[in-house]
Design a protein around this motif. Structure first.
Motif, short mmCIF file in Angstrom:
data_model
loop_
_atom_site.label_atom_id
_atom_site.label_comp_id
_atom_site.label_asym_id
_atom_site.label_seq_id
_atom_site.Cartn_x
_atom_site.Cartn_y
_atom_site.Cartn_z
N MET A 1 22.04 45.03 41.44
CA MET A 1 21.80 43.89 40.37
C MET A 1 23.12 43.83 39.35
SD MET A 1 18.65 42.66 37.82
CE MET A 1 18.21 41.37 38.43
N HIS A 2 23.36 42.98 39.12
CA HIS A 2 24.68 42.82 38.06
C HIS A 2 24.41 42.49 36.94
CE1 HIS A 2 27.60 42.44 41.78
NE2 HIS A 2 26.88 41.55 42.05
N LYS A 3 25.05 43.23 35.79
CA LYS A 3 24.73 42.88 34.56
C LYS A 3 25.30 41.87 33.70
CE LYS A 3 27.53 46.75 33.07
NZ LYS A 3 27.67 48.04 32.60
N LEU A 4 24.83 41.08 32.59
CA LEU A 4 25.69 40.41 32.18
C LEU A 4 27.23 40.69 31.75
CD1 LEU A 4 22.92 38.38 30.12
CD2 LEU A 4 23.91 37.77 32.42
N ASN A 5 28.08 39.88 32.04
CA ASN A 5 29.26 40.52 31.29
C ASN A 5 30.05 39.15 30.84
OD1 ASN A 5 31.85 41.42 30.87
ND2 ASN A 5 32.52 41.88 33.11
N LYS A 89 26.94 36.75 35.43
CA LYS A 89 26.56 37.97 36.31
C LYS A 89 27.43 38.03 37.55
CE LYS A 89 21.69 38.56 35.90
NZ LYS A 89 20.79 39.15 36.91
#
Length: 168
Positions: A1-5, A89
């Motif tokens: 899962m990608h974190k918010l950037n 994301k």
């Protein structure tokens, strides 16, 4: 899962903002220069004609009685929130997907602004052949269509992200 950037996503939000600004400027000019429903020919197949679209794409629900304004506004707002998070994301390598989503976001917000402020969307670009006419559209609609086309292109031909790693 990608974190918010969010910081990396700022440039894509800037693209969306540029779409909104171009859309609103051209709609404002069209609204002040053109006469409602009176074509101003540009070429034999293209003209500017000011129209007020109370419905959705291709004037769907145009004569629905008013409820469509709020349903379409709610839908555009919901999709816009989803796109904001989706863009944030995305990994850096997914630039075409991010660009596509930014164009869709800008177009959705440009038309949402009209719908909330005016109760209709300003359309003014008309392509036609003899008596056959494509429904009138605007810069926001164009950005949404280009964004959708880029999403399809990217899904078919774009860089693939490996299941368990970075771009290969």
């Amino acid at each position: 899962m990608h974190k918010l950037n969010v910081l990396a996503a700022l440039k894509w939000y800037g693209v969306a903002l540029l779409v909104i600004l171009l859309d609103q400027i051209t709609k404002n000019v069209a609204s002040h220069v053109l006469v409602l429903h009176q074509p101003e020919p540009i070429t034999s197949f293209f003209n500017f004609t000011l129209r007020h679209n109370f419905g959705a794409a291709f004037s769907m629900f145009h004569d629905a009685g008013g409820w469509q304004r709020w349903l379409l506004a709610l839908l555009a707002a919901g999709v816009s929130v989803l796109l904001i998070f989706w863009i944030a994301k995305l990994p850096k390598q997914k630039w075409m997907e991010a660009l596509a989503l930014a164009l869709v976001l800008g177009g959705a917000l440009g038309n949402l602004y009209d719908r909330m402020l005016l109760g209709y969307v300003v359309d003014f670009i008309v392509v036609h052949y003899k008596e056959h006419e494509w429904p009138a559209f605007n810069i926001a609609d164009s950005a949404i269509c280009i964004g959708a086309a880029l999403l399809v292109w990217d899904s078919l031909f774009g860089t693939k992200i490996a299941k368990y790693g970075d771009a290969k």
